[in-house]
Scaffold this active site. Sequence first.
Site, short mmCIF file in Angstrom:
data_model
loop_
_atom_site.label_atom_id
_atom_site.label_comp_id
_atom_site.label_asym_id
_atom_site.label_seq_id
_atom_site.Cartn_x
_atom_site.Cartn_y
_atom_site.Cartn_z
N ALA A 30 0.88 -1.22 -0.13
CA ALA A 30 0.00 -0.14 0.00
C ALA A 30 0.78 1.07 -0.11
O ALA A 30 0.54 2.22 -0.74
CB ALA A 30 -1.12 -0.02 1.16
N CYS A 136 2.20 -11.80 4.83
CA CYS A 136 2.50 -11.10 3.94
C CYS A 136 3.72 -10.20 3.74
O CYS A 136 4.66 -10.87 4.55
CB CYS A 136 1.38 -10.34 3.31
SG CYS A 136 1.24 -9.64 1.83
N ASP A 205 -3.85 -2.44 4.36
CA ASP A 205 -4.30 -1.84 2.83
C ASP A 205 -5.22 -0.77 3.12
O ASP A 205 -5.18 0.30 2.54
CB ASP A 205 -4.68 -2.89 1.77
CG ASP A 205 -3.67 -3.75 1.71
OD1 ASP A 205 -2.82 -3.54 0.61
OD2 ASP A 205 -3.33 -4.81 2.41
N ASN A 215 -6.77 -6.28 5.21
CA ASN A 215 -5.04 -6.72 4.80
C ASN A 215 -5.28 -7.97 4.10
O ASN A 215 -6.24 -8.51 3.95
CB ASN A 215 -4.35 -6.84 6.08
CG ASN A 215 -2.84 -6.98 5.75
OD1 ASN A 215 -2.29 -6.07 4.94
ND2 ASN A 215 -2.31 -7.56 6.31
N LYS A 216 -4.10 -8.35 3.53
CA LYS A 216 -3.96 -9.60 2.72
C LYS A 216 -4.74 -10.59 3.35
O LYS A 216 -4.85 -11.02 4.35
CB LYS A 216 -2.56 -9.87 2.60
CG LYS A 216 -2.00 -11.03 1.87
CD LYS A 216 -2.27 -10.98 0.23
CE LYS A 216 -1.86 -9.61 -0.20
NZ LYS A 216 -1.95 -9.42 -1.85
N LYS A 241 -3.35 5.09 5.29
CA LYS A 241 -4.26 3.77 5.22
C LYS A 241 -5.63 3.99 5.72
O LYS A 241 -6.50 3.07 5.70
CB LYS A 241 -3.47 2.55 5.92
CG LYS A 241 -1.96 2.44 5.62
CD LYS A 241 -1.71 2.08 4.44
CE LYS A 241 -0.15 1.85 4.17
NZ LYS A 241 0.48 0.77 5.04
#
Length: 328
Positions: A30, A136, A205, A215-216, A241
């Site tokens: 991000a 991640c 993100d 998030n991931k 974010k």
Amino acid sequence: MGRMDDEQSAVDPTVAATAEAIATMEIRGAATIADAAAEALATQADHTAARSPAAFRDQLRTAARELYETRPTAVSLPNALRYVLRGMSGDTVTELQASTIARAEEFRTELEQAQDQLGRVGANRLRDGDVVMTHCHSTDALACIEAAIDAGTEVEAIVKETRPRKQGHITARQLREWGVPVTLIVDNAARRYLDGTDHVLVGADSIAADGSVINKIGTSGLAVNARERGVPVMVAAQTIKLHPDTMTGHTVAIEMRDEREVLTEAERADVTGDAPEEGLAVENPSFDVTPPRYVDAIVTERGQFPPESIVTLMRELFGETTREPWEP
Ligand code: RI2
């Protein structure tokens, strides 16, 4: 439109190249996406063929839209575009160029400083000998570990490989470069290793107004398991974010990516065998939503917050209203 008008409104090839690199995830993460988008707008301003202020503004907005349409989930992208476009001011093309380039530079410098500052805040949560589990690859999360190392704190890491793109490998590489002992595990092994983990540390993100963390994919399952095992979950996320639209009830779009990231064409043929092709659906959501009750702290450059209180910071930084980045 005449040829001259076309030339004046044409978006620079660098912008298209950056947009393509973001869409294919050659540029990813991000914060990195936000940085690249700001840089692309500066390049657009620098290379402009516009002869009138109106054409210049138009061109910058078109470039912003092209960048915006690459990936839908990380709000750092529209936040970056909005920030740069808001700084576009002047009565001549030259003035507009200078103000836009300066604003993009300011954005990029602040982004870097925010990450350093966030790292120092997050490092305060880590103690000597702690084991950190990652998911991640997040530069904000890694900034916390880097700051801890700089302060002389020794930590170890359990790194989830993070299917489907195995971005955990990037995290493992970075941590090894810093000399951090790394144990790489498949995602399915995470719960087994939580008993030996002191912190789950992930990035984000987008953060929604209710403190949900986008998030991931896989973050939410990890956070639920961590809560069950009594392991605190720390989310490292710069204020870029924070997703301002969620203050007015909008939800964050979850990107669905190409199925071939999960199942290659050869693998697909292997799975379907002689059975009809169309009966096999593959879904590839890139992100998931972790509810605030599974998150212990959101670490930002402005300090750390319980997720439920993040909306206060959001209001302070973004006000109540937002618009599409290219709207005047
Ligand atoms: P930083 C990444 O998304 C990951 O979900 C990561 O946690 C998040 O961005 C934040 O990364 P993707 O672009 O901004 O890999 O902390 O899909 O670097």
